[in-house]
Design a protein around this motif. Structure first.
Motif, PDB file in Angstrom:
ATOM      1  N   ARG A 194       0.500  -1.021  -0.388  1.00  0.00           N
ATOM      2  CA  ARG A 194       0.350  -0.168   0.203  1.00  0.00           C
ATOM      3  C   ARG A 194       0.322   0.886   0.289  1.00  0.00           C
ATOM      4  NH1 ARG A 194      -4.668  -1.716  -1.659  1.00  0.00           N
ATOM      5  NH2 ARG A 194      -4.865  -4.109  -1.101  1.00  0.00           N
ATOM      6  N   LEU A 195       1.893   1.427   0.530  1.00  0.00           N
ATOM      7  CA  LEU A 195       2.801   2.689   0.481  1.00  0.00           C
ATOM      8  C   LEU A 195       3.598   2.781  -0.332  1.00  0.00           C
ATOM      9  CD1 LEU A 195       4.101   1.950   4.389  1.00  0.00           C
ATOM     10  CD2 LEU A 195       2.912   3.411   4.004  1.00  0.00           C
ATOM     11  N   TYR A 196       3.909   1.432  -0.555  1.00  0.00           N
ATOM     12  CA  TYR A 196       4.706   1.191  -2.761  1.00  0.00           C
ATOM     13  C   TYR A 196       3.765   1.666  -3.808  1.00  0.00           C
ATOM     14  CZ  TYR A 196       6.695  -0.152  -6.720  1.00  0.00           C
ATOM     15  OH  TYR A 196       7.030  -0.816  -7.962  1.00  0.00           O
ATOM     16  N   ALA A 197       2.436   1.950  -3.225  1.00  0.00           N
ATOM     17  CA  ALA A 197       1.693   2.523  -4.404  1.00  0.00           C
ATOM     18  C   ALA A 197       1.271   3.590  -4.516  1.00  0.00           C
ATOM     19  CB  ALA A 197       0.178   1.509  -4.085  1.00  0.00           C
ATOM     20  N   ALA A 198       1.221   3.947  -2.909  1.00  0.00           N
ATOM     21  CA  ALA A 198       1.087   5.240  -2.853  1.00  0.00           C
ATOM     22  C   ALA A 198       1.991   6.494  -3.031  1.00  0.00           C
ATOM     23  CB  ALA A 198       0.830   5.719  -1.078  1.00  0.00           C
ATOM     24  N   VAL A 199       3.100   5.673  -2.619  1.00  0.00           N
ATOM     25  CA  VAL A 199       4.553   6.234  -3.800  1.00  0.00           C
ATOM     26  C   VAL A 199       4.403   6.884  -5.283  1.00  0.00           C
ATOM     27  CG1 VAL A 199       7.216   6.696  -3.497  1.00  0.00           C
ATOM     28  CG2 VAL A 199       5.814   5.964  -1.469  1.00  0.00           C
ATOM     29  N   ARG A 200       3.841   4.805  -5.996  1.00  0.00           N
ATOM     30  CA  ARG A 200       3.818   5.878  -6.749  1.00  0.00           C
ATOM     31  C   ARG A 200       3.466   6.810  -7.701  1.00  0.00           C
ATOM     32  NH1 ARG A 200       8.760   4.304  -8.302  1.00  0.00           N
ATOM     33  NH2 ARG A 200       9.521   1.797  -8.169  1.00  0.00           N
ATOM     34  N   ILE A 201       2.256   6.299  -6.796  1.00  0.00           N
ATOM     35  CA  ILE A 201       0.795   7.770  -7.691  1.00  0.00           C
ATOM     36  C   ILE A 201       1.291   9.227  -6.981  1.00  0.00           C
ATOM     37  CG2 ILE A 201      -1.686   8.123  -7.196  1.00  0.00           C
ATOM     38  CD1 ILE A 201      -2.262   5.020  -6.161  1.00  0.00           C
ATOM     39  N   ALA A 202       2.062   9.144  -6.062  1.00  0.00           N
ATOM     40  CA  ALA A 202       2.398  10.459  -5.975  1.00  0.00           C
ATOM     41  C   ALA A 202       3.273  11.048  -6.969  1.00  0.00           C
ATOM     42  CB  ALA A 202       2.566  11.093  -4.810  1.00  0.00           C
ATOM     43  N   GLU A 203       4.194  10.239  -6.957  1.00  0.00           N
ATOM     44  CA  GLU A 203       6.025  10.804  -7.912  1.00  0.00           C
ATOM     45  C   GLU A 203       5.539  10.224  -9.426  1.00  0.00           C
ATOM     46  OE1 GLU A 203       8.899   8.323  -7.678  1.00  0.00           O
ATOM     47  OE2 GLU A 203       7.794   6.542  -8.732  1.00  0.00           O
ATOM     48  N   SER A 204       4.316   9.668  -9.729  1.00  0.00           N
ATOM     49  CA  SER A 204       3.423   9.799 -11.512  1.00  0.00           C
ATOM     50  C   SER A 204       2.675  11.197 -11.727  1.00  0.00           C
ATOM     51  CB  SER A 204       3.224   8.761 -11.712  1.00  0.00           C
ATOM     52  OG  SER A 204       2.182   8.405 -11.206  1.00  0.00           O
ATOM     53  N   ALA A 205       2.118  11.623 -10.272  1.00  0.00           N
ATOM     54  CA  ALA A 205       0.625  12.631 -10.884  1.00  0.00           C
ATOM     55  C   ALA A 205      -0.305  11.640 -11.222  1.00  0.00           C
ATOM     56  CB  ALA A 205       0.971  13.479 -11.046  1.00  0.00           C
ATOM     57  N   GLY A 206      -0.571  10.590 -10.503  1.00  0.00           N
ATOM     58  CA  GLY A 206      -1.446   9.392 -10.200  1.00  0.00           C
ATOM     59  C   GLY A 206      -1.475   9.333 -12.231  1.00  0.00           C
ATOM     60  N   LEU A 207      -0.349   9.324 -13.021  1.00  0.00           N
ATOM     61  CA  LEU A 207      -0.688   8.548 -14.321  1.00  0.00           C
ATOM     62  C   LEU A 207      -0.154   6.755 -13.885  1.00  0.00           C
ATOM     63  CD1 LEU A 207       1.189  11.050 -16.087  1.00  0.00           C
ATOM     64  CD2 LEU A 207      -0.843  10.642 -16.397  1.00  0.00           C
ATOM     65  N   TRP A 208       0.111   6.741 -13.087  1.00  0.00           N
ATOM     66  CA  TRP A 208       0.627   5.392 -12.607  1.00  0.00           C
ATOM     67  C   TRP A 208      -0.467   4.074 -12.348  1.00  0.00           C
ATOM     68  CZ3 TRP A 208       0.848   2.073  -7.831  1.00  0.00           C
ATOM     69  CH2 TRP A 208       1.873   0.545  -8.049  1.00  0.00           C
ATOM     70  N   LEU A 209      -2.280   5.128 -12.221  1.00  0.00           N
ATOM     71  CA  LEU A 209      -2.945   4.277 -11.767  1.00  0.00           C
ATOM     72  C   LEU A 209      -3.369   4.029 -13.448  1.00  0.00           C
ATOM     73  CD1 LEU A 209      -5.079   7.216  -9.163  1.00  0.00           C
ATOM     74  CD2 LEU A 209      -4.111   4.433  -9.407  1.00  0.00           C
TER      75      LEU A 209
END
Length: 310
Positions: free
Chosen positions: A41-56
């Motif tokens: 969950r922490l990893y997903a939050a970091v990826r979402i933040a650093e990609s400005a939501g594009l990772w979703l």
């Protein structure tokens, strides 16, 4: 007895750093194996933040956000999902490194102030000082064993061209002016354009500024033994500036321009034209001799006619 030299610590340090790196990776792998429901969950939050939501919108983004809470994630998921980010970071790091290296190689003070090719000589130093001190003359380096300096190798003064505007009936005729100036050398055309603009400045300052820039560029390319013509674009800039300075009437001082036209019409040569225009510009309080510093390297006589106008 001579003491033995101390053993370099490079190899032990490298081995220690490698051991710590593998230990850290093993520890992180163990944490992921045992606590992936929380770490994921922490990893997903970091990826979402650093990609400005594009990772979703990626497959791994949907995977990490759809696994039910409390359920473990696939062991290889965190490693595979990190590959694109690692590749992108590697390219970004390489690009930054290349840009930094190019800037360091061309704009660093060590390069700008470094020793020029052939070392520091009187000629190289004076050549750099000419734009600031236009009256400095470049002397050739003395031959080995010679007791006196070699003769001055400054460019041979160009002969004055006949005044092509004396036969022009109306100096406000752009076509006639453009045809008349074809016989002028580019230093003469540029100098006359700057003098006319000093007497009756045009409203659009972009063209005189472009003219001065083109004149400096062309003058810096002139070798010490032979003049080099400007590029086609610089030549077009100079010709267009002279035509505009002589014929443009929009929001200019018509009486001052009339005085300039009278001087241009009666002068015998282009040097006489420059001298007459210089006197008019000086009487108007708008003669800036620094605008003609470039002229010394290509036509010293014309430069003298301008800067010594009384």
């Amino acid at each position: 007895m001579r003491e033995a030299a101390p053993r370099p610590l490079t190899v032990p340090l490298v081995l220690a750093a490698a051991a710590l790196t593998f230990a850290a990776m093993a520890l992180m792998t163990f944490v992921w194996w045992t606590a992936s429901p929380i770490v994921g969950r922490l990893y997903a939050a970091v990826r979402i933040a650093e990609s400005a939501g594009l990772w979703l919108f990626t497959g791994w983004g949907r995977y990490f956000t759809t696994v039910p809470a409390g359920e473990p994630f696939a062991f290889l998921s965190i490693f595979k999902s990190s590959v694109p980010f690692g590749v992108a970071a590697s390219f970004a790091t390489a690009a930054i490194g290349i840009l930094a290296y190019r800037k360091r190689s061309t704009r660093h003070l060590d390069v700008v102030l470094g020793t020029p090719k052939g070392g520091f000589t009187a000629a190289t130093i004076l050549r750099e000082m000419v734009p600031v001190l236009p009256h400095a003359s470049i002397q050739a380096a003395p031959a080995p064993g010679a007791g006196v300096s070699a003769p001055n190798t400054a460019p041979t003064p160009a002969a004055a061209s006949p005044n092509p505007f004396g036969a022009v009936r109306d100096l406000r005729d752009n076509v006639a002016v453009s045809q008349a100036q074809a016989s002028l050398s580019w230093p003469e055309a540029a100098a006359l354009a700057l003098l006319l603009d000093a007497i009756a400045p045009v409203v659009d300052r972009s063209r005189p500024e472009a003219l001065l820039k083109a004149a400096w560029k062309a003058a810096r390319r002139v070798p010490a033994d032979r003049p080099a013509p400007p590029t086609a674009m610089e030549q077009a800039t100079i010709q267009a500036a002279l035509t505009q300075a002589m014929s443009e009437l929009t929001e200019r001082s018509v009486p001052d321009l009339e005085r300039a036209h009278e001087a241009v019409a009666v002068a015998g040569s282009t040097h006489d034209v420059a001298a007459a225009l210089s006197r008019i510009a000086q009487s108007c309080g708008r003669l800036r001799v620094t605008d003609f510093a470039w002229l010394f390297t290509v036509d010293p006589l014309l430069h003298t006619e301008i800067v010594t106008a009384q």
